[in-house]
Each structure stands twice: as structure tokens, then as C-alpha cells.
Design a protein around this motif. Structure first.
Motif, short mmCIF file in Angstrom:
data_model
loop_
_atom_site.label_atom_id
_atom_site.label_comp_id
_atom_site.label_asym_id
_atom_site.label_seq_id
_atom_site.Cartn_x
_atom_site.Cartn_y
_atom_site.Cartn_z
N MET A 66 16.24 -3.65 -3.35
CA MET A 66 14.87 -3.31 -3.06
C MET A 66 14.12 -4.49 -2.45
SD MET A 66 14.87 -0.28 -3.58
CE MET A 66 13.71 0.88 -4.15
N VAL A 67 14.54 -5.69 -2.77
CA VAL A 67 13.90 -6.87 -2.20
C VAL A 67 14.12 -6.90 -0.69
CG1 VAL A 67 13.92 -9.39 -2.19
CG2 VAL A 67 14.08 -8.16 -4.34
N VAL A 68 15.28 -6.43 -0.25
CA VAL A 68 15.56 -6.39 1.19
C VAL A 68 14.56 -5.49 1.90
CG1 VAL A 68 17.27 -5.71 2.92
CG2 VAL A 68 17.99 -6.90 0.85
N PHE A 69 14.24 -4.34 1.31
CA PHE A 69 13.27 -3.43 1.91
C PHE A 69 11.90 -4.09 2.02
CE2 PHE A 69 16.19 -0.25 -0.08
CZ PHE A 69 16.73 0.18 1.11
N LEU A 70 11.53 -4.84 0.99
CA LEU A 70 10.25 -5.54 1.00
C LEU A 70 10.20 -6.59 2.11
CD1 LEU A 70 7.49 -6.13 -0.34
CD2 LEU A 70 8.70 -7.79 -1.77
N VAL A 71 11.27 -7.33 2.26
CA VAL A 71 11.29 -8.41 3.26
C VAL A 71 11.24 -7.85 4.68
CG1 VAL A 71 12.71 -10.27 4.22
CG2 VAL A 71 12.42 -10.06 1.75
N VAL A 72 11.99 -6.78 4.96
CA VAL A 72 12.03 -6.27 6.34
C VAL A 72 10.80 -5.46 6.72
CG1 VAL A 72 14.53 -6.30 6.51
CG2 VAL A 72 13.38 -4.22 5.81
#
Length: 57
Positions: free
Chosen positions: A1-7
Motif C-alpha cells: 500500500m505504501v507503493v500506491f501512496l508514493v506513486v
């Protein structure tokens, strides 16, 4: 989910911050964010189903 936040936030969105090309009539950056949201939904549904199966055993 952190990846979704970053992109989907700065600076991740700067990589996709283009108006052209249009995809389904949407600017590319808006289409990309919608694609990320659909991807997150699919991931959460898969996790939910796996939890349901493990609970039945």
C-alpha cells in the motif's frame, strides 16, 4: 500500500504528469491514478478472499 501512496503523490506523480496521450478521453495522469485505485481494489479483494478461505479451514 505504501507503493500506491508514493506513486499517487508528489514526487511519484511527476513521472506521469502528462496531458498527452489521452487514454479513454482522460489525461494520462488521471488515467494512471484511476488505474492505481482499481489495482488497489483488486489487491484488497484478493486479500479478503484469501482470508475468507483460511477462516473456513
Amino acid at each position: 500500500m505504501v507503493v500506491f501512496l508514493v506513486v499517487t503523490t508528489w514526487p511519484g506523480v511527476l513521472l506521469f504528469n502528462k496531458v498527452r496521450p489521452l487514454v479513454f478521453g482522460l489525461p494520462f495522469n488521471l488515467f494512471f491514478i484511476a488505474l492505481i485505485i482499481v489495482g488497489a481494489l483488486c489487491l484488497l479483494v484478493a486479500l479478503y478472499r484469501s482470508e475468507q478461505r483460511s477462516g473456513e479451514e
